[in-house]
Structures are given as C-alpha cells and as structure tokens.
Design a protein around this motif. Sequence first.
Motif, PDB file in Angstrom:
ATOM      1  N   LYS A 157      39.701  44.964  44.384  1.00 48.38           N
ATOM      2  CA  LYS A 157      38.287  45.260  44.602  1.00 48.38           C
ATOM      3  C   LYS A 157      37.597  44.200  45.462  1.00 48.38           C
ATOM      4  N   VAL A 158      38.110  42.951  45.413  1.00 45.83           N
ATOM      5  CA  VAL A 158      37.429  41.863  46.127  1.00 45.83           C
ATOM      6  C   VAL A 158      38.100  41.512  47.455  1.00 45.83           C
ATOM      7  N   GLU A 208      36.739  40.332  32.034  1.00 50.66           N
ATOM      8  CA  GLU A 208      35.759  41.311  32.508  1.00 50.66           C
ATOM      9  C   GLU A 208      35.639  41.351  34.029  1.00 50.66           C
ATOM     10  N   GLY A 209      36.415  40.526  34.702  1.00 51.46           N
ATOM     11  CA  GLY A 209      36.334  40.485  36.156  1.00 51.46           C
ATOM     12  C   GLY A 209      36.995  41.700  36.799  1.00 51.46           C
ATOM     13  N   PRO A 210      36.705  41.951  38.066  1.00 46.68           N
ATOM     14  CA  PRO A 210      37.346  43.071  38.771  1.00 46.68           C
ATOM     15  C   PRO A 210      38.804  42.741  39.076  1.00 46.68           C
ATOM     16  N   VAL A 249      38.690  37.090  39.265  1.00 47.05           N
ATOM     17  CA  VAL A 249      39.363  38.381  39.138  1.00 47.05           C
ATOM     18  C   VAL A 249      40.240  38.427  37.891  1.00 47.05           C
ATOM     19  N   ARG A 250      40.493  39.626  37.433  1.00 45.02           N
ATOM     20  CA  ARG A 250      41.301  39.826  36.228  1.00 45.02           C
ATOM     21  C   ARG A 250      42.776  39.901  36.627  1.00 45.02           C
TER      22      ARG A 250
END
Length: 202
Positions: free
Chosen positions: A79-80, A73-75, A50-51
């Motif tokens: 979101k996760v 570029e991670g979510p 994740v970002r």
Amino acid sequence: MFKPGPVDEVVAIDCETTGLNVRTDDIITIAAIKIRGNRILTSERFEAAVRPDAHMQAEAIKVHRQREVDVAEGPLIWKVLPSFLHFVGGRPLVGYYVDFDIAMLDKYILQRFGIELPNRRIEISKLYYERKYGDAPANTIVDLSFAAMLKDLCIPPLAQHDALNDALMTAMMYIVLRDLKKRGVRIARPRTGGAVFNPTGG
C-alpha cells in the motif's frame, strides 16, 4: 524512477526490519528525506510503518524497540510502495550500508512492479572512509561505526534505529562529508597500530 531527478537533489533513506535476512525478514518502517544542495528538507519527508508478514526476531526488537503489536495496525507494504517510489523518483539514494535497505525494498518492488530500484546509490560509510582513511598507512585501525562517524563529524546523535532519525543523521553526515571533500579536508585519525579492516571493499 528512470528519469534523472532534479539537479543537486538526493534522498537519504533508512529501513527498520524484523531481522537481517533479506529473504525471510520484512520491513517494518521506512523513512526518506530529501536533500537539496546543502539543505535537508525535513518538511519534505516520507515516513511509513508497515505490517510485516514475518515474525519479529528478538534481537531486532531489542535494536529498534518495535514489537509486532506496535505495527499490527499498519498497512501492508504494497500500500505504501507507490507513494515511496513517487517520493524518491530518480534521485540518488544515500544510506548507511544502503545496499541492505535497497535489497529489502527491491524484494517487494521486483515482485510488485517487475523491476529493481535503478537509482544511483551513495554509501555514506564509503564517503567517510575516503575522508578519514583514504590516505592511511598500513596497520591503521578502521572504525566505520555509525557512532564513530557522528562523533568525527560533530553531529549530535539522535535516538538510533528509528528510521526517520537514522535517515536525518545520514543526511547531515552526507552534507558534512561532501563539504569536506569539496574543500579537500581530511578527518584527523589517531596514530595507533592494528589490523586494517575495510568493510566498504574500497
């Protein structure tokens, strides 16, 4: 999350973070692996990068070898989180100093859902301490390092400070330690003197 998980199932978890301050640092990777009985279900795992909002600390980059650009570029973690919570359900959570991982997760879960993780916690270093040092005499040197635990339990070391690898090694240690306890077997320790130190508080 508030319903009991399947009988004899737990989840080994690990998080890598931008640093060690729960209040100001962020999660960058999360991994979780289900354990059913004596089987580690590597095909049933959760893994996400994740970002973070927080900047990477230099010392943290040295440890987990992840730079800001690697997760840019991670979510976002929001979101996760639903997928992670669905994966673990009501199962107990196994970890190495698992309180830190759960505190990091709770920071987001509390803000998003208004609750903290209710899952029972199983601290792997406490299980190890009981098997090796539970009957130790005074002046026994205590070593609860991840490396020492792997060596004593004859578990091959994988590259550490990778969330999935750490979760997998933790899962293997849990199975071995549970078997040792079931059979009443203790871990041999050297006969050396020194100060007693018990980070588990037990």
